[in-house]
Design a protein around this motif. Structure first.
Motif, PDB file in Angstrom:
ATOM      1  N   CYS A   1      28.146  74.533  69.620  1.00  0.00           N
ATOM      2  CA  CYS A   1      29.404  74.299  68.929  1.00  0.00           C
ATOM      3  C   CYS A   1      30.390  73.740  69.947  1.00  0.00           C
ATOM      4  O   CYS A   1      30.589  74.335  71.003  1.00  0.00           O
ATOM      5  CB  CYS A   1      29.954  75.590  68.343  1.00  0.00           C
ATOM      6  SG  CYS A   1      31.614  75.374  67.693  1.00  0.00           S
TER       7      CYS A   1
ATOM      8  N   CYS B   1      28.153  76.277  62.806  1.00  0.00           N
ATOM      9  CA  CYS B   1      28.496  77.344  63.742  1.00  0.00           C
ATOM     10  C   CYS B   1      28.864  78.598  62.958  1.00  0.00           C
ATOM     11  O   CYS B   1      29.594  78.523  61.984  1.00  0.00           O
ATOM     12  CB  CYS B   1      29.672  76.909  64.611  1.00  0.00           C
ATOM     13  SG  CYS B   1      30.247  78.224  65.700  1.00  0.00           S
TER      14      CYS B   1
ATOM     15  N   ASN C   1      30.846  80.823  63.923  1.00  0.00           N
ATOM     16  CA  ASN C   1      32.227  81.224  64.215  1.00  0.00           C
ATOM     17  C   ASN C   1      33.260  80.187  63.822  1.00  0.00           C
ATOM     18  O   ASN C   1      34.451  80.464  63.828  1.00  0.00           O
ATOM     19  CB  ASN C   1      32.409  81.481  65.715  1.00  0.00           C
ATOM     20  CG  ASN C   1      31.297  82.322  66.295  1.00  0.00           C
ATOM     21  OD1 ASN C   1      30.890  83.299  65.683  1.00  0.00           O
ATOM     22  ND2 ASN C   1      30.795  81.929  67.446  1.00  0.00           N
ATOM     23  N   CYS C   2      32.797  78.947  63.552  1.00  0.00           N
ATOM     24  CA  CYS C   2      33.743  77.861  63.305  1.00  0.00           C
ATOM     25  C   CYS C   2      33.302  77.069  62.077  1.00  0.00           C
ATOM     26  O   CYS C   2      32.128  77.070  61.733  1.00  0.00           O
ATOM     27  CB  CYS C   2      33.790  76.894  64.495  1.00  0.00           C
ATOM     28  SG  CYS C   2      34.075  77.693  66.072  1.00  0.00           S
TER      29      CYS C   2
ATOM     30  N   HIS D   1      29.515  78.297  71.161  1.00  0.00           N
ATOM     31  CA  HIS D   1      28.358  79.022  70.631  1.00  0.00           C
ATOM     32  C   HIS D   1      27.082  78.206  70.856  1.00  0.00           C
ATOM     33  O   HIS D   1      27.066  77.000  70.655  1.00  0.00           O
ATOM     34  CB  HIS D   1      28.554  79.273  69.127  1.00  0.00           C
ATOM     35  CG  HIS D   1      27.325  79.819  68.454  1.00  0.00           C
ATOM     36  ND1 HIS D   1      27.028  81.162  68.440  1.00  0.00           N
ATOM     37  CD2 HIS D   1      26.324  79.199  67.786  1.00  0.00           C
ATOM     38  CE1 HIS D   1      25.882  81.338  67.790  1.00  0.00           C
ATOM     39  NE2 HIS D   1      25.442  80.171  67.377  1.00  0.00           N
TER      40      HIS D   1
ATOM     41  N   CYS E   1      33.739  76.412  70.085  1.00  0.00           N
ATOM     42  CA  CYS E   1      33.757  77.761  70.647  1.00  0.00           C
ATOM     43  C   CYS E   1      32.683  77.958  71.705  1.00  0.00           C
ATOM     44  O   CYS E   1      32.635  78.991  72.346  1.00  0.00           O
ATOM     45  CB  CYS E   1      33.587  78.804  69.547  1.00  0.00           C
ATOM     46  SG  CYS E   1      31.911  78.881  68.905  1.00  0.00           S
TER      47      CYS E   1
HETATM   48 ZN    ZN Z   1      31.922  77.499  67.019  1.00  0.00          ZN
END
Ligand code: ZN
Ligand code: ADP
Length: 725
Positions: free
Chosen positions: A462, A444, A446-447, A467, A465
């Motif tokens: 994900c 991901c 963002n993570c 995503h 989050c």
């Molecule tokens: Zn994420």
């Protein structure tokens, strides 16, 4: 505005916001306010709803204080409920307004309810009688009083025809109650004859309820032993005494099947409170709880925050469930807070489970909780036999997940016309996708987690989050084409294998991302009625569902939950395994559970096979005691997060250095959280550990007094944490 600034008496109003303490407001002339009253007050340019928390003050000289705008015409929030909110906020070291917010979750409920109009024939004849009008008058003449829309539908005409007749006076309008009232439950409506074991337990519970004193009773009994029937008796006693009853369940156990069972037992539908309940119905329930009209509420954890009027009993079913811990927004554990509510309110609390939490069992050992047990299953059904399948000897073919012995067992179960369940606690198709050529893993953006492939939706997702991405054609790193391969199984991939192996099976996948709300309820009903015969599911299926035709439960990977840093991992695995196994053999035929594991010699697996809970508990208690973990010690977590990696780390280190020196509380860390990044925020953790009677809250207060988080930095306190990610 003339009335905007006060000079006389003031009140302290708690607002449902994360503010420190109450705000003061003036009382306009002619308004009477007492603690607990719901009021509307100005805050900056806004009007917001709050609750009067204190009275008796006077406007200090020379200060300007704004007035309360309005008082809502609903019964005041009882003192008990206000103390509960204060208690909870102090315990979890959070602003009381944050806790209050959970009691104000049906904002419209405070407004004057909107009445609906219904129509009935007045006897007056209209000027002109058309066939359409005639049909309406006929329908309205049968003693029925109906809203315009219903009346039009019955007569097969447009609503305009009904309105026309009303204008002419041929129909008269009658206001209907804004909300349909809750009917009174009948404690005796549909009692079953209890077995001797059940009767003994029920008698104890009736006694506890009649005593009208605080007590906690742990009702322990294997799935299907009839715990529900027994705590229904406690509920009946409380209802007969004119008290309200709250029955708490984990959200996903609140099935239509279960609600129907409550309705059958008490003759009326209970009030429901869970995430599926629509806003208008929420308002109805909220009002009916605050007036005392609603006698039984069956709800998920947040039902605890309804403004109870005369609560006389809380039952927490599946009390061991981690779902009772809320981890976003205000953090609290609903089971623990149910016990607190009971102790503040002086009424009994019943905790029920087939696999009680170690916390509750140790409270029994310490003599703080009463203990009742139901030993055998109701009727003939026995607990299933549990067998381990050693995956080291029975390794499935590469890309497959069912060992031969498990596949054979499924086959013969389906042949016999019974149902089988395959349990795998992983959503999606595959938990990891990697490039065969360069080894790159799809993560991901963002993570700090892998993206999970969801093949039905043709997406990578994900789970932290949300995503979403398409599965790329080429490896994003080395650009090689057609080299991305899924690794490991999710329920969707397991279903693919099942379709191949059992082409005639009627398969359904139960997974929270595929089925929710009423769709899930419908599928569960279809499973219960036998429409499906092979169920593939995540922990969604492990809950208290009753599937009489299910005789085989297969666990794909029993080691999964053990591979985490969670101190309760062993306990969780035991509970999940016992519950999944408990799905089998609830009807007339005996059930069987097969558990695939690479660690058949692990004490937990051995205890599972032997059905020896005491052995498992002894082992688990020893580990926890030696490490000073709950319930022998207390934990709290501090989670620090921010958008900038360096800033987040240095703030965490600064915090750690500031920790007051004491020998009573140990501060572990700082360390990056196992989930180091979520939604683009870097995360660090500090863990606090102290003795069972340690003073965590004062320690935290003095530590964090004056600490301000700037910019994107956030600091969250997690008392009694259940998540260590
Ligand atoms: Zn994420
Ligand atoms: P638990 O809550 O322990 O899982 P339940 O109360 O759901 O167990 O009981 C399992 C099944 O047995 C249910 O279908 C229930 O209606 C039935 N049952 C339990 N006790 C009795 C009884 N005394 N008489 C008739 N049926 C019963």
């Amino acid at each position: 505005m003339a009335n905007d600034s006060a000079t006389g008496p003031i009140v302290e109003v708690l607002l449902p916001l994360a503010l420190d303490g109450c705000y003061s407001y003036g009382v306009p002339d002619g308004m009477q306010l007492a603690p607990g009253d719901y009021v509307r007050v100005p805050l900056g340019p806004r009007q917001i709803t709050g609750v009067v928390w204190g009275t008796g003050g006077q406007v200090p000289d020379g200060t300007k204080i704004r007035n309360v705008s309005a008082r809502y015409d609903v019964p005041a929030m009882p003192e008990l409920h206000r103390s509960f909110i204060d208690w909870l906020a102090a315990y979890y070291v959070e602003p009381p307004g944050q806790a209050l917010r959970m009691s104000l979750r049906a904002p419209g409920a405070l407004e004057e309810p909107r009445h609906r109009l219904a129509y009935r024939a007045s006897g007056t004849v209209p000027d002109r009688v058309t066939p359409q009008r005639e049909r309406v008058l006929e329908a309205a003449g049968e003693g029925l009083t109906l809203p315009a829309r219903d009346l039009a539908e019955i007569a097969g005409v447009g609503v305009g025809v009904v309105r026309g007749l009303a204008d002419q006076g041929a129909l008269e309008a009658v206001p209907l109650p804004a909300f349909q009232p809750f009917r009174r439950p009948d404690p005796m409506a549909d009692r079953v004859e209890l077995s001797a074991d059940q009767e003994t337990a029920a008698a104890e519970l009736r006694k506890a309820v009649s005593a009208r004193r605080f007590s906690v009773t742990l009702l322990d009994g294997v799935t299907g032993s009839g715990k529900t029937e027994v705590y229904f008796e406690a509920m009946a006693t409380a209802l007969a005494a004119g008290r309200q009853v709250l029955l708490l369940l984990p959200e996903i156990a609140l099935t239509g099947q279960f609600l129907a069972r409550v309705e059958e037992r008490f003759g009326v539908p209970p009030a429901e409170w869970h995430s599926d309940v629509r806003p208008r119905e929420r308002e109805r329930v909220w009002r009916a709880v605050t007036t005392g009209e609603a006698r039984i509420v069956v709800g998920a954890r947040s039902a605890l925050f309804l403004p109870w009027h005369q609560l006389g009993l809380i039952v927490v079913d599946e009390e061991h469930e981690p779902a009772f811990k809320q981890d976003d927004g205000a953090r609290y554990h609903a089971r623990d807070m149910a016990v607190v509510y009971g102790s503040l309110g002086g009424f009994p609390v019943v905790l029920a489970s087939a696999t009680p939490s170690l916390e509750s069992l140790v409270n029994v050992d310490r003599g703080r909780y009463q203990y009742l047990t139901l030993k055998s299953r109701h009727g003939r059904a026995e607990l299933p036999e549990v067998d381990l399948i050693d995956l080291r000897n029975h390794t499935p073919t590469s890309g497959q997940w069912l060992s031969d012995p498990l596949a054979e067992a499924v086959d013969s179960t389906l042949q016999a016309g019974d149902q089988a369940l395959l349990f795998l606690n992983r959503r999606g198709y595959a938990p990891l996708t990697l490039c065969r050529t360069c080894g790159h893993r799809l993560e991901c953006p963002n993570c700090s987690t892998w993206l999970v492939e969801h093949r039905f939706r043709r997406q990578l997702m994900c789970h932290h989050c949300g995503h979403q991405d398409q599965v790329p054609e080429a490896c994003p790193y080395c650009k090689a084409e057609n080299t991305l391969v899924p690794c490991g199984p999710g329920v969707e991939r397991l279903a693919e294998e099942a379709v191949q192996r059992f082409p005639d099976a009627r398969i359904t996948i139960l997974s929270s991302d595929l089925q929710r709300g009423h769709i899930l309820r419908a599928t569960l009903a279809d499973v219960a009625s036998g429409q499906y015969n092979l169920i593939i599911g995540t922990q969604l299926v492990a809950k208290g569902h009753h599937f009489p035709g299910l005789t085989l439960a297969g666990v794909i990977d029993a080691d999964l939950a053990l591979e985490t840093s969670d101190p309760r991992a062993g306990e969780r695995t035991w509970q999940l395994m016992a519950q999944v196994a408990g799905r089998a053999g609830r009807g007339d035929k005996p059930g069987r559970a097969l558990i695939q594991t690479f660690m058949p010699d692990h004490p937990l697996m051995q205890a599972l096979q032997a059905g020896d809970r005491a052995a498992f508990l002894d082992h688990e208690k020893q580990i926890r005691q030696a490490a000073g973990l709950p319930p022998y010690g207390r934990l709290a977590g501090l989670i620090i997060s921010g958008k900038d990696a360096a800033e987040t780390e240095s703030f965490t280190r600064f915090l750690a250095r500031r920790a007051p020196a004491t020998r009573d509380v140990h501060v572990l860390g700082p360390a990056p959280a196992p989930l180091h990044m979520v939604r683009g925020r870097y995360r660090w953790r500090l863990i606090l550990k102290c003795a069972r009677d340690g003073d965590l809250q004062p320690f935290l207060k003095s530590w964090l007094a004056g600490v301000k988080t700037r910019g994107s930095l956030r600091l969250a306190i997690d008392i009694d944490p259940y998540s260590f990610m």
